[in-house]
Design an enzyme around this catalytic site. Structure first.
Site, PDB file in Angstrom:
ATOM      1  N   ARG A  46       0.821  -1.212   0.000  1.00  0.00           N
ATOM      2  CA  ARG A  46       0.000   0.000   0.000  1.00  0.00           C
ATOM      3  C   ARG A  46       0.854   1.260   0.000  1.00  0.00           C
ATOM      4  O   ARG A  46       0.436   2.297  -0.513  1.00  0.00           O
ATOM      5  CB  ARG A  46      -0.958  -0.017   1.193  1.00  0.00           C
ATOM      6  CG  ARG A  46      -2.099  -1.016   1.010  1.00  0.00           C
ATOM      7  CD  ARG A  46      -2.938  -1.177   2.274  1.00  0.00           C
ATOM      8  NE  ARG A  46      -3.160   0.050   2.998  1.00  0.00           N
ATOM      9  CZ  ARG A  46      -4.350   0.606   3.216  1.00  0.00           C
ATOM     10  NH1 ARG A  46      -5.445   0.022   2.769  1.00  0.00           N
ATOM     11  NH2 ARG A  46      -4.461   1.711   3.905  1.00  0.00           N
ATOM     12  N   ARG A  57       1.256  12.893  -9.343  1.00  0.00           N
ATOM     13  CA  ARG A  57       0.961  14.300  -9.057  1.00  0.00           C
ATOM     14  C   ARG A  57       2.153  15.182  -9.410  1.00  0.00           C
ATOM     15  O   ARG A  57       2.005  16.230 -10.020  1.00  0.00           O
ATOM     16  CB  ARG A  57       0.578  14.478  -7.583  1.00  0.00           C
ATOM     17  CG  ARG A  57       0.200  15.888  -7.209  1.00  0.00           C
ATOM     18  CD  ARG A  57      -1.056  16.399  -7.916  1.00  0.00           C
ATOM     19  NE  ARG A  57      -2.202  15.642  -7.521  1.00  0.00           N
ATOM     20  CZ  ARG A  57      -3.167  15.242  -8.361  1.00  0.00           C
ATOM     21  NH1 ARG A  57      -3.120  15.543  -9.632  1.00  0.00           N
ATOM     22  NH2 ARG A  57      -4.186  14.547  -7.927  1.00  0.00           N
ATOM     23  N   HIS A  60       2.418  15.689 -13.050  1.00  0.00           N
ATOM     24  CA  HIS A  60       1.489  16.724 -13.512  1.00  0.00           C
ATOM     25  C   HIS A  60       2.120  18.109 -13.428  1.00  0.00           C
ATOM     26  O   HIS A  60       1.726  19.025 -14.148  1.00  0.00           O
ATOM     27  CB  HIS A  60       0.202  16.721 -12.685  1.00  0.00           C
ATOM     28  CG  HIS A  60      -0.679  15.554 -12.946  1.00  0.00           C
ATOM     29  ND1 HIS A  60      -1.516  15.047 -11.981  1.00  0.00           N
ATOM     30  CD2 HIS A  60      -0.867  14.792 -14.046  1.00  0.00           C
ATOM     31  CE1 HIS A  60      -2.187  14.016 -12.490  1.00  0.00           C
ATOM     32  NE2 HIS A  60      -1.801  13.850 -13.743  1.00  0.00           N
ATOM     33  N   SER A  86       8.998   3.807   3.285  1.00  0.00           N
ATOM     34  CA  SER A  86       9.036   2.611   4.123  1.00  0.00           C
ATOM     35  C   SER A  86       8.857   3.044   5.566  1.00  0.00           C
ATOM     36  O   SER A  86       9.757   3.673   6.131  1.00  0.00           O
ATOM     37  CB  SER A  86      10.359   1.856   3.955  1.00  0.00           C
ATOM     38  OG  SER A  86      10.415   0.754   4.854  1.00  0.00           O
ATOM     39  N   GLY A  87       7.705   2.733   6.124  1.00  0.00           N
ATOM     40  CA  GLY A  87       7.442   3.119   7.510  1.00  0.00           C
ATOM     41  C   GLY A  87       8.501   2.599   8.457  1.00  0.00           C
ATOM     42  O   GLY A  87       9.073   3.348   9.239  1.00  0.00           O
ATOM     43  N   SER A  88       8.785   1.315   8.364  1.00  0.00           N
ATOM     44  CA  SER A  88       9.747   0.692   9.276  1.00  0.00           C
ATOM     45  C   SER A  88      11.185   0.981   8.878  1.00  0.00           C
ATOM     46  O   SER A  88      12.085   0.947   9.718  1.00  0.00           O
ATOM     47  CB  SER A  88       9.536  -0.823   9.294  1.00  0.00           C
ATOM     48  OG  SER A  88       9.895  -1.388   8.036  1.00  0.00           O
ATOM     49  N   GLY A  89      11.414   1.237   7.589  1.00  0.00           N
ATOM     50  CA  GLY A  89      12.788   1.404   7.097  1.00  0.00           C
ATOM     51  C   GLY A  89      13.532   0.093   7.038  1.00  0.00           C
ATOM     52  O   GLY A  89      14.755   0.059   6.909  1.00  0.00           O
ATOM     53  N   GLU A  90      12.804  -1.011   7.098  1.00  0.00           N
ATOM     54  CA  GLU A  90      13.416  -2.343   7.107  1.00  0.00           C
ATOM     55  C   GLU A  90      12.919  -3.233   5.970  1.00  0.00           C
ATOM     56  O   GLU A  90      13.369  -4.373   5.860  1.00  0.00           O
ATOM     57  CB  GLU A  90      13.138  -3.039   8.445  1.00  0.00           C
ATOM     58  CG  GLU A  90      13.672  -2.310   9.667  1.00  0.00           C
ATOM     59  CD  GLU A  90      15.202  -2.227   9.717  1.00  0.00           C
ATOM     60  OE1 GLU A  90      15.888  -3.012   9.022  1.00  0.00           O
ATOM     61  OE2 GLU A  90      15.708  -1.362  10.449  1.00  0.00           O
ATOM     62  N   SER A 149      -2.315   1.690   7.967  1.00  0.00           N
ATOM     63  CA  SER A 149      -3.158   2.571   7.151  1.00  0.00           C
ATOM     64  C   SER A 149      -2.817   4.041   7.354  1.00  0.00           C
ATOM     65  O   SER A 149      -2.763   4.811   6.388  1.00  0.00           O
ATOM     66  CB  SER A 149      -4.638   2.361   7.469  1.00  0.00           C
ATOM     67  OG  SER A 149      -5.062   1.083   7.063  1.00  0.00           O
ATOM     68  N   GLU A 152       0.209   5.158   5.273  1.00  0.00           N
ATOM     69  CA  GLU A 152      -0.068   5.268   3.834  1.00  0.00           C
ATOM     70  C   GLU A 152      -0.937   6.481   3.522  1.00  0.00           C
ATOM     71  O   GLU A 152      -0.695   7.200   2.543  1.00  0.00           O
ATOM     72  CB  GLU A 152      -0.748   3.992   3.323  1.00  0.00           C
ATOM     73  CG  GLU A 152       0.141   2.768   3.385  1.00  0.00           C
ATOM     74  CD  GLU A 152      -0.373   1.707   4.341  1.00  0.00           C
ATOM     75  OE1 GLU A 152      -1.590   1.641   4.606  1.00  0.00           O
ATOM     76  OE2 GLU A 152       0.457   0.929   4.834  1.00  0.00           O
ATOM     77  N   ASP A 160       0.606  15.304  -1.687  1.00  0.00           N
ATOM     78  CA  ASP A 160      -0.300  16.333  -2.208  1.00  0.00           C
ATOM     79  C   ASP A 160       0.031  17.702  -1.615  1.00  0.00           C
ATOM     80  O   ASP A 160      -0.075  18.729  -2.301  1.00  0.00           O
ATOM     81  CB  ASP A 160      -1.760  15.967  -1.940  1.00  0.00           C
ATOM     82  CG  ASP A 160      -2.299  14.942  -2.930  1.00  0.00           C
ATOM     83  OD1 ASP A 160      -1.702  14.768  -4.013  1.00  0.00           O
ATOM     84  OD2 ASP A 160      -3.325  14.320  -2.619  1.00  0.00           O
TER      85      ASP A 160
END
Length: 185
Positions: A46, A57, A60, A86-90, A149, A152, A160
């Site tokens: 995700r 974007r 554009h 990467s949230g965890s960076g792993e 969630s 993401e 944006d």
């Protein structure tokens, strides 16, 4: 629990998270994007979907963007930027790609939740989205939502927000952006 209650919780989480992102780190990332010849994006799952939206974007706005693995992906060079989500960076694949990008002397920016991670050794710049990851570290903001969630969603809105910053900074006529929009639809 009804929709009205749930969406209020989600909006509050997103608002709170966006408020905690460091302005200076975002401005530095924007400077990196503007300086780059091409901007590449890599992530998985995700997170990749959110990054694809950010890449589109920025395209554009006339920025040359590529998602790692797309069939028309060109070579990365020392004039380019790789943005790793990467949230965890792993996550293994983004780590491998970041290491490879550094071999070609490209700049690497990491957008994640965990500043003390394996990705740190390859990153020139870090933007922190301070939310809980799969490792649930103590300094991360928990979420009522499933899995990651909140990361993401915030990643998409961060992209944006950066796009709008560029539009305003460059005084871009919003209607002119349609020139860069897909027209084979």
């Amino acid at each position: 629990m009804n929709y009205s209650e749930v969406q209020k919780e989600i909006r509050a989480e997103i608002f709170n998270t966006l408020e905690q992102i460091d302005d200076e780190s975002v401005e530095k990332l924007l400077a990196e994007i503007k300086q780059a010849d091409k901007v590449f994006f890599v992530g998985v799952g995700r997170v990749l979907l959110s990054l694809q939206s950010v890449a589109k974007r920025l395209a554009h706005l006339g920025i040359k963007t590529y998602v790692v693995g797309q069939i028309t992906e060109p070579a990365i060079t020392d004039k380019d930027l790789l943005i790793v989500g990467s949230g965890s960076g792993e996550s293994a694949f983004p780590l491998i790609i970041a290491k490879k990008a550094k071999q070609f002397n490209a700049r690497v920016a990491h957008i994640g939740a965990n500043p003390d991670c394996s990705m740190k050794q390859y990153s020139d710049h870090f933007v922190r989205i301070p939310v809980a990851t799969k490792f649930n570290l103590p300094n991360q903001t928990p979420s009522v939502q499933p899995m990651t969630s909140l990361f993401e969603q915030t990643l998409l809105l961060l992209g944006d927000s950066m796009a709008l910053m560029l539009v305003r900074e460059q005084d871009i006529d919003m209607h002119s952006l349609w020139e860069h929009h897909a027209n084979l639809e």
